[in-house]
Design a protein around this motif. Structure first.
Motif, PDB file in Angstrom:
ATOM      1  N   GLU A   2     -37.252   6.178   0.186  1.00  0.00           N
ATOM      2  CA  GLU A   2     -37.180   5.063  -0.745  1.00  0.00           C
ATOM      3  C   GLU A   2     -38.370   5.134  -1.700  1.00  0.00           C
ATOM      4  OE1 GLU A   2     -37.119   1.579   1.639  1.00  0.00           O
ATOM      5  OE2 GLU A   2     -35.292   2.136   2.667  1.00  0.00           O
ATOM      6  N   GLU A  52     -40.940   4.626  -4.768  1.00  0.00           N
ATOM      7  CA  GLU A  52     -41.303   3.429  -5.513  1.00  0.00           C
ATOM      8  C   GLU A  52     -40.782   3.523  -6.947  1.00  0.00           C
ATOM      9  OE1 GLU A  52     -45.442   2.506  -5.335  1.00  0.00           O
ATOM     10  OE2 GLU A  52     -45.542   2.939  -3.196  1.00  0.00           O
ATOM     11  N   GLY A  53     -40.459   2.388  -7.523  1.00  0.00           N
ATOM     12  CA  GLY A  53     -40.017   2.339  -8.902  1.00  0.00           C
ATOM     13  C   GLY A  53     -38.519   2.390  -9.069  1.00  0.00           C
ATOM     14  N   GLU A  54     -37.764   2.759  -8.071  1.00  0.00           N
ATOM     15  CA  GLU A  54     -36.306   2.802  -8.194  1.00  0.00           C
ATOM     16  C   GLU A  54     -35.737   1.450  -7.802  1.00  0.00           C
ATOM     17  OE1 GLU A  54     -34.253   5.936  -6.303  1.00  0.00           O
ATOM     18  OE2 GLU A  54     -35.529   7.498  -7.136  1.00  0.00           O
ATOM     19  N   VAL A  55     -34.588   1.156  -8.353  1.00  0.00           N
ATOM     20  CA  VAL A  55     -33.922  -0.099  -8.050  1.00  0.00           C
ATOM     21  C   VAL A  55     -33.319  -0.020  -6.648  1.00  0.00           C
ATOM     22  CG1 VAL A  55     -32.110  -1.696  -8.775  1.00  0.00           C
ATOM     23  CG2 VAL A  55     -33.408  -0.401 -10.486  1.00  0.00           C
ATOM     24  N   LEU A  56     -33.595  -1.026  -5.849  1.00  0.00           N
ATOM     25  CA  LEU A  56     -33.054  -1.040  -4.485  1.00  0.00           C
ATOM     26  C   LEU A  56     -31.582  -1.435  -4.500  1.00  0.00           C
ATOM     27  CD1 LEU A  56     -35.983  -2.780  -2.576  1.00  0.00           C
ATOM     28  CD2 LEU A  56     -35.379  -0.362  -2.556  1.00  0.00           C
ATOM     29  N   PRO A  57     -30.824  -0.992  -3.526  1.00  0.00           N
ATOM     30  CA  PRO A  57     -29.433  -1.419  -3.447  1.00  0.00           C
ATOM     31  C   PRO A  57     -29.352  -2.910  -3.098  1.00  0.00           C
ATOM     32  CG  PRO A  57     -30.037  -0.152  -1.513  1.00  0.00           C
ATOM     33  CD  PRO A  57     -31.176  -0.076  -2.450  1.00  0.00           C
ATOM     34  N   PRO A  58     -28.209  -3.543  -3.338  1.00  0.00           N
ATOM     35  CA  PRO A  58     -28.088  -4.972  -3.015  1.00  0.00           C
ATOM     36  C   PRO A  58     -28.301  -5.200  -1.516  1.00  0.00           C
ATOM     37  CG  PRO A  58     -26.024  -4.078  -3.868  1.00  0.00           C
ATOM     38  CD  PRO A  58     -27.028  -2.995  -3.930  1.00  0.00           C
TER      39      PRO A  58
END
Length: 126
Positions: A115, A117-123
């Motif tokens: 995971e 840093e800086g990426e959009v997390l899934p819902p």
């Protein structure tokens, strides 16, 4: 009296094991697993009636027990559990060492390579 002392010791071992397993360092988590396993072994041992006076052995000519004896089943289970927990500890120790060699840290927060840093997390919900 002896069972009460073992009960307190089991509670102390469980508390220490859980405290160590909630740590961020993998080595402390590993030590917590070992302490937790020893707590389970001591719990089984205390549940199997602790008696020093009477061995868990029957004479060859006895067909049934005449008095109180110690229960040999928990002792056999604990002996097997000690061997299994030691091999599990050795496996986890090698896995931890190999992880430290590859990544260079034993901090579980820094091990989140999957995971970035800086990426959009899934819902997270529905």
């Amino acid at each position: 009296m002896m069972e009460a002392v073992f009960s307190l010791l089991v509670g102390l071992f469980f508390a220490a094991g859980i405290y160590l397993m909630l740590s961020k360092a993998i080595v402390r988590i590993l030590l917590g697993i070992v302490v937790f396993g020893n707590a389970v072994n001591l719990l089984i041992f205390a549940a199997g009636r602790i008696m020093r006076e009477v061995p868990p052995v029957m004479a060859p000519d006895m067909m049934q027990l005449t008095g109180q004896t110690a229960n040999p089943l928990p002792q056999a289970l604990i002996l097997t559990a000690i061997v299994i927990s030691f091999s599990f500890f050795a496996f986890l120790l090698v896995l931890t060492f190999r992880t430290y060699q590859e990544v260079g840290t034993d901090d579980t927060v820094k091990l989140r390579v999957a995971e970035p840093e800086g990426e959009v997390l899934p819902p997270m919900g529905y």
